[in-house]
Enzyme design. Structure first.
Site, PDB file in Angstrom:
ATOM      1  N   HIS A  39       1.145  -1.508   0.305  1.00 12.30           N
ATOM      2  CA  HIS A  39      -0.325  -0.459  -0.033  1.00 12.30           C
ATOM      3  C   HIS A  39       1.163   1.303   0.084  1.00 12.30           C
ATOM      4  CE1 HIS A  39      -3.562  -2.190   2.138  1.00 12.30           C
ATOM      5  NE2 HIS A  39      -2.579  -2.964   2.289  1.00 12.30           N
ATOM      6  N   TYR A  40       0.445   2.181  -0.293  1.00 14.76           N
ATOM      7  CA  TYR A  40       0.874   3.824   0.231  1.00 14.76           C
ATOM      8  C   TYR A  40       0.244   4.313   1.153  1.00 14.76           C
ATOM      9  CZ  TYR A  40      -2.304   6.978  -3.590  1.00 14.76           C
ATOM     10  OH  TYR A  40      -2.704   7.305  -4.073  1.00 14.76           O
ATOM     11  N   THR A  41       0.731   5.274   2.145  1.00 13.13           N
ATOM     12  CA  THR A  41      -0.659   5.855   3.531  1.00 13.13           C
ATOM     13  C   THR A  41      -1.388   6.495   2.893  1.00 13.13           C
ATOM     14  OG1 THR A  41       1.243   7.336   3.719  1.00 13.13           O
ATOM     15  CG2 THR A  41       1.766   5.312   5.039  1.00 13.13           C
ATOM     16  N   GLU A 104       2.343  -0.920   4.113  1.00 16.59           N
ATOM     17  CA  GLU A 104       2.147   0.331   3.933  1.00 16.59           C
ATOM     18  C   GLU A 104       4.164   1.459   3.568  1.00 16.59           C
ATOM     19  OE1 GLU A 104      -0.647   2.546   3.631  1.00 16.59           O
ATOM     20  OE2 GLU A 104      -2.341   0.918   4.580  1.00 16.59           O
ATOM     21  N   HIS A 146      -2.405  -3.417  -3.098  1.00 17.21           N
ATOM     22  CA  HIS A 146      -3.402  -2.450  -2.994  1.00 17.21           C
ATOM     23  C   HIS A 146      -5.068  -3.176  -4.235  1.00 17.21           C
ATOM     24  CE1 HIS A 146      -6.558  -1.032   0.946  1.00 17.21           C
ATOM     25  NE2 HIS A 146      -7.043  -1.868   0.297  1.00 17.21           N
ATOM     26  N   ASP A 156      -3.580   2.342  -4.631  1.00 14.29           N
ATOM     27  CA  ASP A 156      -2.685   2.686  -3.700  1.00 14.29           C
ATOM     28  C   ASP A 156      -1.490   0.909  -4.420  1.00 14.29           C
ATOM     29  OD1 ASP A 156      -4.489   1.557  -2.165  1.00 14.29           O
ATOM     30  OD2 ASP A 156      -2.680   1.537  -0.640  1.00 14.29           O
TER      31      ASP A 156
HETATM   32 ZN   LIG Z   1      -3.730   0.418   0.366  1.00 17.90          ZN
END
Ligand SMILES: [Zn+2]
Length: 263
Positions: A39-41, A104, A146, A156
């Site tokens: 993911h990215y945050t 993340e 994600h 993301d």
């Molecule tokens: Zn995510």
């Protein structure tokens, strides 16, 4: 003592810091990590991300956070279920949180300028991912974005995340994307053709949530965009162009799926 305790020691020596999240529960019976979800945050700073991922009222968490400097922070023990995937699906599996480990990666995301992922951060992503997939025997095909498991809802870590480089470090499945033809508009929305059927079959076999029958409808465009975000990042418009179809056709398929064929 509660059934699930806050993390007190890291699962890998790569961890630089513990930041326990209370948003945890046991994995559902019979589940061990068989997927790695990146993911990215989508938050401006790592401090904000750690706050959100540990606040009981936010009801989200993940196993690891990696900041822009490559520092690895563990929030949830790997044997527990973290709450990072939400409503999601892959290859017949719908409890992605029970089936996965979530990382993340600190990046403000598309809504906040979407900067490049720094090289030092990517090296930490590769090192941690490599460590996780080796220890749990996670197959390359199950290192996912994600956006792969929640198409339409999540984009993301996005098209700037360098899956090609990560694969060269030994993490994830990859095929070189076919060159983009700027003049190729792709298939007309709503059309039905052998190419549409073939793409549906390939996307479903790979793990995406898509029916085998249907036209090139809005749902399919959403799935195609998710595929592009991961495997054909040069243009992520959801159009089924030659480059996308060719890239998809050459992608190595996973050997075993729980229920890859949604007949
Ligand atoms: Zn995510």
């Amino acid at each position: 003592m509660s059934v699930v305790d806050l993390i007190t020691r890291p699962d890998t020596p790569l961890v630089g810091e513990l930041f326990p999240s209370p948003n945890i529960e046991p994995r559902k019976p019979g589940y061990a990590p068989s997927m790695l979800i990146l993911h990215y945050t989508g938050l401006p700073t790592v401090e904000r991300a750690l706050d959100v991922l540990s606040r009981p009222d936010c009801k989200v968490s993940c196993h690891y956070v990696i900041d822009e400097n490559g520092r690895i922070i563990q929030m949830v023990a790997e044997d527990l279920r973290a709450w990072h995937a939400g409503v999601s699906y892959w290859g017949g599996e719908t409890d992605i949180n029970s089936a996965s480990i979530g990382i993340e990666i600190q990046n403000p995301g598309h809504m906040l300028g979407y900067p490049e992922f720094p090289a030092i951060q990517m090296r930490a992503v590769a090192a941690l991912s490599h460590d996780i997939v080796l220890r749990h025997g996670i197959a390359p095909h199950y290192v996912l974005a994600h956006s792969d498991v929640a198409p339409g809802r999540k984009i993301d870590p996005g098209e700037k995340f360098d899956w090609a480089w990560l694969a060269r470090q030994g993490v994830g499945n990859w095929v070189a994307p076919a060159p983009l033809d700027e003049g190729d508009p792709g298939l007309q929305p709503g059309c039905r053709s052998a190419d549409v059927e073939r793409a549906r079959r390939l996307l479903a076999d790979y793990g995406y949530k898509i029916d085998l029958k249907g036209s090139f409808d809005a749902d399919m465009q959403t799935i195609v965009r998710s595929f592009q975000l991961h495997f054909r990042p040069a243009r992520t418009d959801g159009r089924l162009d030659r480059s996308t179809l060719d890239t998809l056709s050459r992608l190595d398929m996973p050997r075993s799926l729980k229920d890859g064929r949604i007949a």
